[in-house]
Write a protein that holds these residues in place. Structure first.
Motif, short mmCIF file in Angstrom:
data_model
loop_
_atom_site.label_atom_id
_atom_site.label_comp_id
_atom_site.label_asym_id
_atom_site.label_seq_id
_atom_site.Cartn_x
_atom_site.Cartn_y
_atom_site.Cartn_z
N SER A 37 21.81 -33.02 77.86
CA SER A 37 21.97 -34.46 78.15
C SER A 37 21.55 -34.79 79.58
O SER A 37 21.00 -35.87 79.83
CB SER A 37 23.41 -34.88 77.91
N SER A 38 21.74 -33.87 80.51
CA SER A 38 21.37 -34.13 81.90
C SER A 38 19.85 -34.21 82.07
O SER A 38 19.36 -34.76 83.05
CB SER A 38 21.91 -33.01 82.80
N ALA A 39 19.10 -33.68 81.09
CA ALA A 39 17.63 -33.65 81.20
C ALA A 39 16.97 -34.81 80.46
O ALA A 39 15.74 -34.98 80.53
CB ALA A 39 17.10 -32.34 80.65
N LYS A 40 17.77 -35.62 79.75
CA LYS A 40 17.18 -36.67 78.92
C LYS A 40 16.64 -37.84 79.73
O LYS A 40 15.62 -38.44 79.39
CB LYS A 40 18.20 -37.20 77.90
N SER A 49 6.41 -39.52 66.46
CA SER A 49 7.55 -40.29 66.92
C SER A 49 7.26 -40.70 68.36
O SER A 49 6.42 -40.10 69.03
CB SER A 49 8.81 -39.42 66.85
N THR A 50 7.96 -41.70 68.86
CA THR A 50 7.85 -42.01 70.29
C THR A 50 8.59 -40.93 71.07
O THR A 50 9.50 -40.28 70.55
CB THR A 50 8.47 -43.38 70.63
N ILE A 83 13.32 -37.56 72.15
CA ILE A 83 14.23 -37.00 73.16
C ILE A 83 15.67 -37.37 72.83
O ILE A 83 16.59 -36.55 72.90
CB ILE A 83 13.85 -37.51 74.58
N ALA A 84 15.88 -38.63 72.43
CA ALA A 84 17.24 -39.10 72.13
C ALA A 84 17.85 -38.33 70.95
O ALA A 84 19.04 -38.02 70.95
CB ALA A 84 17.20 -40.59 71.82
N LYS A 85 17.03 -38.00 69.95
CA LYS A 85 17.54 -37.32 68.76
C LYS A 85 17.61 -35.81 68.91
O LYS A 85 18.22 -35.12 68.10
CB LYS A 85 16.62 -37.63 67.56
N SER A 86 16.96 -35.27 69.95
CA SER A 86 16.81 -33.83 70.08
C SER A 86 18.05 -33.18 70.70
O SER A 86 18.98 -33.86 71.15
CB SER A 86 15.59 -33.51 70.95
#
Length: 454
Positions: free
Chosen positions: A371-374, A358-359, A364-367
């Motif tokens: 949220s502050s670390a995305k 995956s990209t 990251i978006a799906k994990s």
């Protein structure tokens, strides 16, 4: 025209003597190459005295068929040229050699099996940038001055070739790499011809972590790791962490990894990574678990590593593979980073174990990362990959030009090092296509040119 790229044309030996080169007039004038008197022709380890004939209104180099054969050239091609007046030497190149594990002469259209397309991409990149590449196996080494190798010229064929300016070690097993003939060859070509060899050795997991521990700037990436020498180490690590990983020091593709966790009731669970999925075993005590693996420890060295609470996508663990390469100026740069999501029945993410790619952005978006670390997750992964590559270069005494660096991220967004691979796969991260040349191939060639001075 300081490092000129020119077309090399092979003509009949009846048209041009074997000791003569026909060179476009503009090159002769620019380089002030003497005519009618011998100069040295250099191509890799090949040396010969030749005379230069200047040709008006011609923008290339002509050589005889028999000279081309002695140089290991099978077709017209594009090379780079330099003339050094102080040494009266006209150098053509760069000549690049790639040592691969095996070849398949019975299938001449795919002589290198799964990596044949990578090899052809490197041939095409050489044509674009001005270079020549050949491929050989340990069995092709006759001596440190004589090689038989595969070259591409209207199809793959084997020819006798000089030792290259730059050699890339693409051997995929330690057994082949440690053969006395291979080790002798590396030593000889370096000392006799000044050949540059990169990715010259495999890395062991414990070797990497032990080396990087000495660099305080890298501590933030390193989970606690030790060579598993005895029960005391296992007991100490299991008392500190809710889970630990036991990894074969010389393992690859997720083979042989064991995840040890405290059972919810009592005792410990051991999860074994197998081809078919995860095999679970329960032990009533840590001592019994250790007894079950102590037999393996006589033949397989294990590294014990702090278990991490990694991000996941719907309970499937995610990690990241960064390809980091030295570029045209010899500096490390990140070529690509991909996310690898473990298969449904696995706790390791290797593609060989049913994982998927995956990209980074999508993973990251799906994990379940905080949220502050995305927001800057991608840049933190890039920074870690670069820092670790530089650290490996500084603290491990070997020459590397590309590294596969496996990274993980915990749910708080902290980046961790899992392992470093000095033989990153050529058919793992980027889909192979019939069109174009992958950036990783172009950059590898640019670094080879940098090493050879072209």
């Amino acid at each position: 025209m300081q490092k000129s790229k020119l077309a090399v044309q092979i003509v009949s030996s009846g048209i041009i003597p074997d000791d003569t080169l026909m060179l476009g007039e503009a090159y002769v004038k620019h380089w002030k190459i003497p005519q009618g008197q011998p100069v040295w022709l250099k191509f890799g380890s090949y040396r010969q005295h030749v005379k230069i004939i200047s040709v008006q209104r011609y923008d290339g180099l002509r050589i005889s068929h028999s000279l081309a054969r002695r140089m290991g050239l099978a077709r017209n091609l594009t090379l780079r040229m330099q003339y050094r007046p102080s040494m009266q030497t006209l150098s053509l190149g760069p000549l690049i050699g790639v040592m691969v594990s095996r070849d398949y002469p019975q299938t001449p259209d795919r002589p290198f099996g799964a990596i044949t397309q990578f090899c052809k991409e490197l041939v095409d990149a050489c044509e674009t940038q001005g270079a020549h590449v050949y491929f050989f196996t340990p069995s092709h080494i006759n001596s440190s001055s004589s090689l038989e190798a595969w070259v591409y010229g209207h199809g793959w064929r084997r020819m006798k070739v000089p030792v290259a300016d730059v050699l890339n070690n693409r051997l995929t097993t330690r057994k082949l790499e440690n053969k006395s003939s291979v080790q002798h060859f590396w030593r000889e070509v370096k000392s006799r011809y000044g050949t540059q060899v990169f990715n010259e050795k495999f890395l062991d997991k414990s070797e990497v972590f032990d080396a990087l521990k000495h660099d305080s700037s890298l501590h933030r990436y390193l989970p606690e790791s030790h060579l598993l020498r005895n029960f005391t180490i296992l007991k100490a690590m299991c008392s500190r962490y809710s889970s630990v990983f036991l990894k074969p020091v010389r393992g690859s593709l997720g083979k042989g990894i064991i995840k040890v966790t405290k059972a919810s009731s009592s005792g410990y669970n051991a999860l074994h990574a197998t081809v078919g999925g995860t095999r679970k075993q329960h032990y009533t005590s840590l001592l019994k678990l250790f007894a079950s693996i102590s037999g393996k420890m006589k033949t397989v060295k294990y590294q014990i590593q702090q278990g991490l609470q990694l991000i996941d996508i719907q309970k499937r663990p995610v990690d990241f593979r960064a390809l980091v390469q030295k570029n045209a100026t010899g500096k490390w740069a990140v070529t690509s980073i991909v996310a690898r999501v473990a298969g449904g029945q696995h706790f390791v993410s290797n593609l060989a174990r049913g994982g998927s790619l995956s990209t980074v952005k999508e993973a990251i978006a799906k994990s379940n990362v905080a949220s502050s670390a995305k927001k800057d997750a991608s840049s933190r992964l890039n920074r870690a990959a670069l820092d670790i590559a530089v650290g490996v270069d500084q603290h491990i005494p070997a020459h590397f030009g590309e590294l596969g660096i496996d990274l993980a991220m915990d749910v708080n967004g902290r980046v961790w090092l899992l392992e470093v691979n000095s033989k990153p796969s050529k058919n793992d991260n980027t889909p192979l296509t019939d069109k174009g040349i992958r950036p990783s191939v172009r950059i590898m060639l640019q670094y080879a040119r940098h090493l050879a001075g072209f």
